[in-house]
Scaffold this active site. Structure first.
Site, PDB file in Angstrom:
ATOM      1  N   TYR A   3       0.859  -1.183   0.000  1.00  0.00           N
ATOM      2  CA  TYR A   3       0.000   0.000   0.000  1.00  0.00           C
ATOM      3  C   TYR A   3       0.889   1.226   0.000  1.00  0.00           C
ATOM      4  O   TYR A   3       1.760   1.355   0.866  1.00  0.00           O
ATOM      5  CB  TYR A   3      -0.880   0.022   1.258  1.00  0.00           C
ATOM      6  CG  TYR A   3      -2.204  -0.672   1.111  1.00  0.00           C
ATOM      7  CD1 TYR A   3      -2.287  -1.992   0.674  1.00  0.00           C
ATOM      8  CD2 TYR A   3      -3.379  -0.017   1.407  1.00  0.00           C
ATOM      9  CE1 TYR A   3      -3.501  -2.624   0.549  1.00  0.00           C
ATOM     10  CE2 TYR A   3      -4.603  -0.653   1.297  1.00  0.00           C
ATOM     11  CZ  TYR A   3      -4.659  -1.952   0.865  1.00  0.00           C
ATOM     12  OH  TYR A   3      -5.864  -2.577   0.738  1.00  0.00           O
ATOM     13  N   LYS A  31      -1.336  -0.945  -4.156  1.00  0.00           N
ATOM     14  CA  LYS A  31      -2.401   0.055  -4.165  1.00  0.00           C
ATOM     15  C   LYS A  31      -1.683   1.388  -4.211  1.00  0.00           C
ATOM     16  O   LYS A  31      -1.027   1.785  -3.251  1.00  0.00           O
ATOM     17  CB  LYS A  31      -3.262  -0.038  -2.908  1.00  0.00           C
ATOM     18  CG  LYS A  31      -4.270   1.110  -2.808  1.00  0.00           C
ATOM     19  CD  LYS A  31      -5.052   1.062  -1.506  1.00  0.00           C
ATOM     20  CE  LYS A  31      -5.949   2.284  -1.392  1.00  0.00           C
ATOM     21  NZ  LYS A  31      -6.827   2.196  -0.217  1.00  0.00           N
TER      22      LYS A  31
END
Length: 94
Positions: A3, A31
């Site tokens: 992330y 992400k």
């Protein structure tokens, strides 16, 4: 999945470091919630981390999005994946 969400963590992981981390076994996706760094990254499938970059991520070859709007506009977002020829129109309607 890595992330990169600098607005929440105050740390931005640059794309070259993400590519390096992709060399770790079973690190397969990122992400990406830094809109300025949204790009394909060698060794990683890229998910948009922000609503406003979902269509752009798909257009460049990203695999999807992990975004808030999917909770309320899931069917329309699914159509952006399934109907790339209508993506720009669907994105403009959000």
């Amino acid at each position: 999945m890595l992330y990169n969400v600098p607005s929440r963590t105050a740390i931005d992981v640059p794309n070259d470091l993400l590519a390096e981390l992709a060399q770790i076994e079973r690190v397969d996706y990122v992400k990406q919630a830094n809109d300025d760094n949204l790009a394909l990254i060698d060794g990683l499938g890229v998910y948009s981390g922000n609503n406003e970059t979902f269509a752009r991520a798909l257009d460049m070859g990203g695999v999807g999005g992990i975004v808030v709007a999917s909770h309320v506009a899931g069917p329309q977002m699914r159509r952006m994946i399934d109907e790339p020829e209508n993506r720009a129109e669907l994105d403009a309607a959000r």
